[in-house]
Design an enzyme around this catalytic site. Sequence first.
Site, PDB file in Angstrom:
ATOM      1  N   TYR A   1      -3.053 -10.473   0.918  1.00 26.28           N
ATOM      2  CA  TYR A   1      -3.892  -9.280   0.813  1.00 26.28           C
ATOM      3  C   TYR A   1      -5.015  -9.453  -0.205  1.00 26.28           C
ATOM      4  O   TYR A   1      -6.144  -9.031   0.043  1.00 26.28           O
ATOM      5  CB  TYR A   1      -3.042  -8.048   0.493  1.00 26.28           C
ATOM      6  CG  TYR A   1      -2.133  -7.660   1.629  1.00 26.28           C
ATOM      7  CD1 TYR A   1      -2.644  -7.385   2.900  1.00 26.28           C
ATOM      8  CD2 TYR A   1      -0.756  -7.572   1.454  1.00 26.28           C
ATOM      9  CE1 TYR A   1      -1.821  -7.043   3.956  1.00 26.28           C
ATOM     10  CE2 TYR A   1       0.074  -7.212   2.509  1.00 26.28           C
ATOM     11  CZ  TYR A   1      -0.456  -6.954   3.743  1.00 26.28           C
ATOM     12  OH  TYR A   1       0.354  -6.603   4.789  1.00 26.28           O
TER      13      TYR A   1
ATOM     14  N   GLU B   1       0.584  -0.552   0.701  1.00 24.33           N
ATOM     15  CA  GLU B   1       1.590  -0.650  -0.348  1.00 24.33           C
ATOM     16  C   GLU B   1       2.466  -1.842  -0.017  1.00 24.33           C
ATOM     17  O   GLU B   1       2.795  -2.084   1.148  1.00 24.33           O
ATOM     18  CB  GLU B   1       2.433   0.626  -0.368  1.00 24.33           C
ATOM     19  CG  GLU B   1       3.567   0.582  -1.362  1.00 24.33           C
ATOM     20  CD  GLU B   1       4.452   1.805  -1.221  1.00 24.33           C
ATOM     21  OE1 GLU B   1       4.061   2.866  -1.734  1.00 24.33           O
ATOM     22  OE2 GLU B   1       5.507   1.668  -0.587  1.00 24.33           O
TER      23      GLU B   1
END
Length: 156
Positions: free
Chosen positions: A123, A112
């Site tokens: 990411y 998250e």
Amino acid sequence: MASLSLSLRPGDARDAGAVEAVMAAAFDPQWGEAWTRSQLLGVMALPGIQLILAEMGQEPAGFALVRSVMDEAELLLLGVVPDHRRSGVASALVERVMHDCAAAGVVTLHLEVRANNPAVHFYTRHGFAKCGERRNYYKGADGRHYDAHTYQRAIG
């Protein structure tokens, strides 16, 4: 001066000071993302926790904290000291996490991140895809709220 090489090693509660030092350097206080020692040690006492430390010479350069449950894992925290950013430390940590997860039978890795965090690009370059959103989850020091985005990546 000789260049220092990156090494990765497993960590434990004895490395809390090194993790705190990386968080203090790496995490902007505006976002309140650094954990307290109590939070860190509390999580590290849970089953399925893995701490990986990245070091340049004898100095901490970064860390990854992961929790695995059954065939899923979550990258709880990833931090790199600013002087070592864009030098492969974060990539080495994520690759090690994925390797270790695969070896443990993990098939999906989750994370998250705050929607406006520049790490989103990192990411996605490493194969994570957005799979969810929590509206107004984070609150910045300026009082504004920011969405949390959840990402996942298949392992293996």
